[in-house]
Design a protein around this motif. Structure first.
Motif, PDB file in Angstrom:
ATOM      1  N   LEU A 419       2.343   0.367  12.317  1.00 50.40           N
ATOM      2  CA  LEU A 419       2.899  -0.520  11.295  1.00 50.40           C
ATOM      3  C   LEU A 419       4.342  -0.874  11.622  1.00 50.40           C
ATOM      4  N   ARG A 420       5.133   0.115  11.993  1.00 53.91           N
ATOM      5  CA  ARG A 420       6.548  -0.140  12.289  1.00 53.91           C
ATOM      6  C   ARG A 420       6.702  -1.079  13.486  1.00 53.91           C
ATOM      7  N   ARG A 421       5.865  -0.880  14.525  1.00 50.83           N
ATOM      8  CA  ARG A 421       5.973  -1.720  15.719  1.00 50.83           C
ATOM      9  C   ARG A 421       5.762  -3.190  15.384  1.00 50.83           C
ATOM     10  N   ASN A 422       4.966  -3.459  14.360  1.00 46.55           N
ATOM     11  CA  ASN A 422       4.661  -4.838  14.000  1.00 46.55           C
ATOM     12  C   ASN A 422       5.505  -5.365  12.843  1.00 46.55           C
ATOM     13  N   GLY A 423       6.525  -4.583  12.447  1.00 46.30           N
ATOM     14  CA  GLY A 423       7.473  -5.083  11.463  1.00 46.30           C
ATOM     15  C   GLY A 423       7.247  -4.626  10.046  1.00 46.30           C
ATOM     16  N   VAL A 424       6.279  -3.725   9.840  1.00 45.06           N
ATOM     17  CA  VAL A 424       6.070  -3.179   8.495  1.00 45.06           C
ATOM     18  C   VAL A 424       6.974  -1.965   8.333  1.00 45.06           C
ATOM     19  N   VAL A 425       8.015  -2.088   7.522  1.00 40.46           N
ATOM     20  CA  VAL A 425       8.926  -0.964   7.305  1.00 40.46           C
ATOM     21  C   VAL A 425       8.333  -0.047   6.233  1.00 40.46           C
ATOM     22  N   ASP A 426       8.813   1.193   6.201  1.00 39.78           N
ATOM     23  CA  ASP A 426       8.258   2.184   5.275  1.00 39.78           C
ATOM     24  C   ASP A 426       8.326   1.707   3.818  1.00 39.78           C
ATOM     25  N   ALA A 427       9.400   0.992   3.491  1.00 38.60           N
ATOM     26  CA  ALA A 427       9.560   0.536   2.110  1.00 38.60           C
ATOM     27  C   ALA A 427       8.515  -0.517   1.716  1.00 38.60           C
ATOM     28  N   ASP A 428       7.883  -1.182   2.723  1.00 38.97           N
ATOM     29  CA  ASP A 428       6.888  -2.216   2.434  1.00 38.97           C
ATOM     30  C   ASP A 428       5.517  -1.625   2.101  1.00 38.97           C
ATOM     31  N   ILE A 429       5.282  -0.392   2.533  1.00 38.95           N
ATOM     32  CA  ILE A 429       3.931   0.166   2.448  1.00 38.95           C
ATOM     33  C   ILE A 429       3.417   0.235   1.009  1.00 38.95           C
ATOM     34  N   PRO A 430       4.202   0.706   0.025  1.00 37.08           N
ATOM     35  CA  PRO A 430       3.685   0.726  -1.355  1.00 37.08           C
ATOM     36  C   PRO A 430       3.278  -0.661  -1.851  1.00 37.08           C
ATOM     37  N   ALA A 431       4.061  -1.673  -1.509  1.00 36.65           N
ATOM     38  CA  ALA A 431       3.736  -3.035  -1.955  1.00 36.65           C
ATOM     39  C   ALA A 431       2.444  -3.525  -1.305  1.00 36.65           C
ATOM     40  N   LEU A 432       2.264  -3.233  -0.016  1.00 36.71           N
ATOM     41  CA  LEU A 432       1.044  -3.646   0.686  1.00 36.71           C
ATOM     42  C   LEU A 432      -0.177  -2.916   0.135  1.00 36.71           C
ATOM     43  N   LEU A 433      -0.014  -1.644  -0.178  1.00 35.82           N
ATOM     44  CA  LEU A 433      -1.114  -0.898  -0.777  1.00 35.82           C
ATOM     45  C   LEU A 433      -1.440  -1.460  -2.168  1.00 35.82           C
ATOM     46  N   GLY A 434      -0.405  -1.956  -2.852  1.00 38.35           N
ATOM     47  CA  GLY A 434      -0.616  -2.534  -4.175  1.00 38.35           C
ATOM     48  C   GLY A 434      -1.437  -3.803  -4.127  1.00 38.35           C
ATOM     49  N   LYS A 436      -3.887  -4.246  -2.161  1.00 38.85           N
ATOM     50  CA  LYS A 436      -5.215  -3.784  -1.750  1.00 38.85           C
ATOM     51  C   LYS A 436      -5.689  -4.437  -0.450  1.00 38.85           C
ATOM     52  N   VAL A 437      -4.849  -5.256   0.182  1.00 41.09           N
ATOM     53  CA  VAL A 437      -5.188  -5.772   1.509  1.00 41.09           C
ATOM     54  C   VAL A 437      -5.148  -4.635   2.516  1.00 41.09           C
ATOM     55  N   LEU A 438      -4.235  -3.704   2.321  1.00 36.32           N
ATOM     56  CA  LEU A 438      -4.124  -2.511   3.158  1.00 36.32           C
ATOM     57  C   LEU A 438      -4.476  -1.292   2.306  1.00 36.32           C
ATOM     58  N   LEU A 439      -5.281  -0.398   2.870  1.00 39.62           N
ATOM     59  CA  LEU A 439      -5.709   0.788   2.142  1.00 39.62           C
ATOM     60  C   LEU A 439      -5.405   2.038   2.953  1.00 39.62           C
ATOM     61  N   LYS A 440      -5.163   3.155   2.248  1.00 37.82           N
ATOM     62  CA  LYS A 440      -5.096   4.438   2.941  1.00 37.82           C
ATOM     63  C   LYS A 440      -6.501   4.788   3.384  1.00 37.82           C
ATOM     64  N   TYR A 441      -6.602   5.352   4.601  1.00 38.68           N
ATOM     65  CA  TYR A 441      -7.929   5.636   5.131  1.00 38.68           C
ATOM     66  C   TYR A 441      -8.268   7.109   4.992  1.00 38.68           C
ATOM     67  N   GLY A 442      -9.413   7.393   4.386  1.00 41.12           N
ATOM     68  CA  GLY A 442      -9.891   8.767   4.291  1.00 41.12           C
ATOM     69  C   GLY A 442      -8.902   9.651   3.552  1.00 41.12           C
ATOM     70  N   GLU A 443      -8.775  10.875   4.059  1.00 42.91           N
ATOM     71  CA  GLU A 443      -7.921  11.857   3.393  1.00 42.91           C
ATOM     72  C   GLU A 443      -6.602  12.062   4.139  1.00 42.91           C
ATOM     73  N   ARG A 444      -6.380  11.241   5.157  1.00 42.22           N
ATOM     74  CA  ARG A 444      -5.126  11.374   5.894  1.00 42.22           C
ATOM     75  C   ARG A 444      -3.991  10.695   5.141  1.00 42.22           C
ATOM     76  N   GLU A 445      -2.807  11.230   5.285  1.00 44.11           N
ATOM     77  CA  GLU A 445      -1.648  10.672   4.589  1.00 44.11           C
ATOM     78  C   GLU A 445      -1.115   9.425   5.285  1.00 44.11           C
ATOM     79  N   SER A 446      -1.158   9.397   6.606  1.00 43.42           N
ATOM     80  CA  SER A 446      -0.490   8.320   7.344  1.00 43.42           C
ATOM     81  C   SER A 446      -1.475   7.471   8.139  1.00 43.42           C
ATOM     82  N   SER A 447      -2.641   7.231   7.591  1.00 41.52           N
ATOM     83  CA  SER A 447      -3.663   6.438   8.261  1.00 41.52           C
ATOM     84  C   SER A 447      -4.067   5.289   7.342  1.00 41.52           C
ATOM     85  N   TYR A 448      -4.115   4.069   7.897  1.00 40.15           N
ATOM     86  CA  TYR A 448      -4.342   2.883   7.071  1.00 40.15           C
ATOM     87  C   TYR A 448      -5.391   1.976   7.703  1.00 40.15           C
TER      88      TYR A 448
END
Length: 944
Positions: A419-434, A436-448
């Motif tokens: 995500l970072r390599r493509n310009g998604v900063v950590d602060a953007d992740i909650p908004a992207l998850l909101g 629902k275009v991007l989802l957390k995958y399975g039970e891993r914390e840092s997998s999308y």
């Protein structure tokens, strides 16, 4: 009923563990115990003759389930079978229940996390009764009771494979299915496991266990009562390519994950266990070839009724629901994708968003691209705002960059560094998850992952409208032309379903306006020029390897909804090859072909679209219009000379439409193939086409069933004076010996037919008629193919007579007929004669032995014309080959090609053949005579 069935089955497993004498004692104990405990008695005559399975049925029938198990346990105790007592105790009260409780909690949580909305969660939460029953029977015990099964669930992404697996596991944990059939079910997702270091099956099981100390020995002690569920098999790197020697059988041995799963699937490890494998979109060849599959099951997704109910539940307002549903129903493409539940939700969400903004839904429904663009742009536009914020623009651009990288690297699960390599900063992740275009995958914390692969494909396509591939941080991302060419290939990447279509769909005028409104710019004109150049290149260089899927091109052009560009684009193509398997394919093909006037070669098939018509049904008017557009290419493409229709079923109305176009004066075909086609209606109309096609030189009905009247009508048409057909293929047309009379008349009277292939027909007793006709000195036939015609050695007398009198036949294929050495001896007598002019003889798989080699040698040293001889797949040995090699050295030998498969011989014989080939530079010894010159004509026969 299912629960009772599997309770019987659970008891049967334990009774199967008893030896013959023990089983007899069990029955005696049962008789005594029912008397002692004053239980309901089972008739002793039934008990005495009962098998293990029958006795289990009797116990469940006469007692309550729990009581039956208690009786069994007490008898095992009296018999001092402590091992069975322990297993029963653990099964009924111990590890299994502990694991079931854990599995229920785990998969309920996973199911909730994968459901994007409450309605989605509600609509599929319960496993349907018919699904329960079907899954129960997929793994029902066979008569032997212990045969393991491998069941494959296949279908496109989102159709509900993983959903079905999770519901299955939850149903098992609730004892709704597989009760007493499986003690444990373990779920392995290949996407999650593929990155693990070397591990063991015991470790994989422990990962699924509720605490670190999994009782591995206990779990694997009854492998026949284990079910391994393997999800996303296509993600398994290396698949099933390991040699048998690389596989393992020890559950404690650490090996790469693909080796462990391959060992399970190929029955090297725990061969008694059952397996359930989910794959997309179809069962891979290596899985079919290397795994004994019991059954393939395809989830059906939403049927038409389900879709209507879903729309009503989603929109709540019946009027709005019906308005949206009717619009979608008019589009074959949109209605088709609604079969997939998650895509149905995306479509409904997009339409609801547009309704709330007062937009015209007909514009949104004009293409799949329009639905997805509305869905994405609305999600990234703050509620109530006129347009996006700079932050949401940047977030979407970064997401598109991530998607493009994933498509080119076959990555669908992303880590935070991706995500970072493509310009998604950590602060953007909650908004992207909101969104629902991007989802957390399975039970891993840092997998999308993206919401669906189609959403990732859309975002990847959108990337090219915003940036050049040169600006992408990952070198794997290639240019637009490479993307298009890769998308057009039949062997394109399995996950590239809509990528090319979305790219071209974004070139539509309305989509360009959306892009301008959201980003303030777009690169559509540059991409349109690159698409034009790509199609121009395909037209100029052709498709010599047959790798281009014309339907993929048609879908891309259809998405554009730009008639002017489509007309220009399709006329850059000179060849089209496609397969229509549903109404959507029919509509898309018709849309493009109605503009086409430059084709030279056309090949297609139509399946599952036109059903046989009766008084209660007929082909829809719209389908007939589409079919007419496809058939009209025969008259609008002035340079079209080759047509092949194959693997197709035509109704009477579509058959008549096709024949009318074939008879049109503007249709000037030179080659016509009607291969494996079934049709309703007057077949005579098809053969009458020959009266109107003076340019037709090649005609094939391979694999098309012809009646006796059909054969007669065909031959009458071929004898029409204005006809010019030179090559006729009737391979596997269900011809009989009686048809040979009509064919003989054709050979006698037709002075233009030089090639006849009647292979794969039962012609044995009809052969004398053909040979008699060919004895006529006026016949002009040069190539005669009689492979797989059930000819015997007696037929060789008639063939020999024909060869001595016929002056035109040069090529004769008698392959796969049991001629034997005796028949060949008769044939060789004719071949040695100077008046026999044959130059090519195919005797592949004719039941010959080395005994015939002396006769063949005499032919090789006598014939001045025989240049090709195929002897592959016959039982020749070293001695026979020596005789042939001596004849090959004879100065009068004219042979240039000898068909022998060197690998069929021992090393000494192989060395002899290679030495002979080196000695004679004009001689080729090969097992692939087709690559030398099978037939001088350019006939393209389909596989037999």
């Amino acid at each position: 009923m299912a629960a009772s069935f599997f309770s019987d089955f659970g008891l049967m497993w334990y009774l199967e563990e008893l030896k013959k004498e023990e089983f007899r004692k069990f029955k005696e104990h049962l008789k005594q115990m029912t008397l002692h405990l004053e239980l309901k008695r089972i008739p002793w005559t039934e008990v005495k003759k009962a098998s293990r399975e029958e006795l289990a049925n009797l116990l469940i029938k006469h007692y309550e389930e729990q009581q039956a198990w208690n009786i069994t346990l007490r008898i095992f105790q009296k018999m001092d079978r402590k091992d069975l007592c322990m297993k029963v105790m653990r099964e009924r009260t111990g590890y299994t229940q502990t694991y079931q409780a854990h599995a229920k909690q785990k998969f309920s949580r996973l199911w909730s996390s994968k459901s994007v909305t409450e309605i989605h969660l509600y609509f599929q939460a319960e496993v349907r009764q018919e699904e329960c029953e079907h899954l129960d029977h997929l793994f029902a015990p066979t008569e032997t009771g212990k045969q393991p099964r491998t069941v494959v669930i296949q279908g496109p992404q989102g159709i509900g494979k993983t959903t079905l697996l999770m519901k299955l596991l939850m149903a098992w944990s609730d004892n709704k299915i597989f009760r007493d059939r499986f003690l444990y079910t373990f779920y392995f997702c290949c996407r999650e496991l593929r990155e693990l270091p070397a591990t063991s099956l015991a470790d994989l099981i422990s990962r699924e266990w509720p605490d670190p100390a999994a009782p591995i020995t206990e779990i694997v002690s009854q492998p026949e009562r284990l079910l391994f569920v393997i999800d996303s098999f296509e993600e398994l790197q290396g698949g099933l390519n390991e040699p048998d020697s690389a596989l393992c059988h020890d559950v404690m041995e650490k090996r790469p994950v693909q080796v462990l799963l391959s060992s399970l699937l190929r029955r090297k490890m725990l061969p008694e266990a059952s397996l359930l494998v989910a794959v997309q979109p179809v069962c891979p060849k290596e899985l079919r070839d290397r795994v004994a599959i019991s059954e393939i099951y395809e989830p059906r997704g939403f049927n038409e009724s389900d879709r209507l109910v879903y729309f009503c539940c989603f929109f709540k307002d019946p009027k709005r629901a019906l308005e949206a549903f009717n619009l979608v129903r008019e589009s074959e493409q949109l209605f088709s994708i609604c079969q997939i539940p998650l895509l149905c939700w995306i479509l409904c969400t997009s339409l609801k968003q547009e309704m709330q903004k007062g937009k015209d839904l007909t514009v949104t429904c004009q293409s799949t691209t329009s639905v997805y663009s509305s869905f994405i742009f609305n999600l990234f536009t703050p509620e109530g705002a006129e347009g996006p914020t700079p932050q949401s623009q940047c977030q979407l651009k970064a997401l598109c960059s991530l998607a493009a990288e994933g498509m080119w690297t076959d990555t669908f699960e992303f880590r935070e560094d991706d995500l970072r390599r493509n310009g998604v900063v950590d602060a953007d992740i909650p908004a992207l998850l909101g969104t629902k275009v991007l989802l957390k995958y399975g039970e891993r914390e840092s997998s999308y992952v993206f919401l669906h692969a189609c959403v990732q494909e859309f975002c990847a396509a959108l990337f090219y409208l915003l940036k050049s591939h040169l600006d992408h941080p990952h070198p794997a991302v290639r240019c637009v032309q490479e993307l298009l060419i890769a998308h057009f290939e039949k062997t394109r990447r399995a996950h590239w379903i809509f990528l090319g279509c979305f790219l071209t769909g974004l070139l539509n005028k309305q989509e360009q306006q959306k892009l301008d409104a959201f980003f303030g710019f777009q690169l559509s004109q540059e991409i349109k020029q690159q698409l034009h150049q790509c199609l121009k290149s395909l037209g100029e260089h052709g498709d010599p390897q047959g790798q281009v899927d014309s339907l993929a091109i048609f879908y891309c052009l259809f998405e554009m909804q730009d008639p002017a560009f489509v007309k220009q684009a399709v006329n850059l193509l000179h060849k089209a090859d496609f397969h229509i398997i549903d109404n959507a394919d029919l509509v898309v093909s018709a849309y493009c072909l109605k503009y086409c006037s430059s084709l030279r070669k056309l090949s297609f098939s139509v399946q599952n679209v036109f059903k046989k018509e009766d008084e209660h049904s007929s082909t829809s008017d719209y389908s007939l219009v589409c079919w007419h557009h496809i058939c009209s290419v025969l008259t609008t493409s002035g340079h079209l000379t080759e047509l092949q229709v194959q693997d197709s079923t035509l109704s009477e109305s579509t058959f008549v439409t096709w024949c009318n176009q074939l008879r049109h004066p503007s249709c000037r075909l030179q080659r016509l193939g009607i291969n494996n086609v079934s049709f309703s209606g007057p077949s005579g109309q098809l053969f009458e086409v020959l009266f109107y096609q003076p340019d037709l030189k090649y005609l094939s009905f391979t694999l098309t069933k012809l009646s006796r009247d059909d054969v007669r009508s065909l031959c009458d048409a071929l004898n029409y004076p204005a006809g010019n057909v030179k090559e006729l293929a009737l391979v596997n047309c269900f011809l009989s010996p009686i048809d040979c009379e009509v064919l003989a008349f054709l050979l006698t009277n037709n002075k233009k037919l030089t090639y006849l292939n009647v292979s794969c027909n039962h012609l044995d007793t009809g052969l004398p008629l053909l040979c008699e006709a060919l004895c006529n000195p006026d016949t002009v036939l040069v190539y005669l193919m009689l492979a797989y015609c059930h000819l015997s050695e007696q037929c060789c007398e008639y063939i020999s007579e024909m060869l001595l009198h016929n002056k035109s036949v040069r090529y004769l294929d008698l392959g796969a007929n049991v001629l034997k050495d005796e028949g060949l001896k008769t044939l060789c007598e004719a071949l040695k004669r100077p008046d026999c002019r044959l130059d090519s003889l195919w005797l592949e798989e004719c039941g010959l032995t080395s005994t015939c080699c002396k006769d063949l040698a005499s032919v090789l040293t006598s014939s001045k014309t025989l240049q090709q001889l195929n002897l592959t797949l016959n039982a020749l040995d070293y001695a026979g080959v020596v005789v042939l090699c001596e004849a090959l050295r004879h100065p009068e030998c004219a042979l240039q090609v000898l068909g022998l498969r060197k690998t069929d011989f021992d090393e000494e014989t192989q060395a002899l053949l290679m030495a002979e080939e080196e000695r004679n530079p004009n001689l080729t010894i090969t097992d692939d005579c087709d690559t030398i010159t099978r037939v001088e004509s350019d006939c393209e026969e389909p596989g037999l």
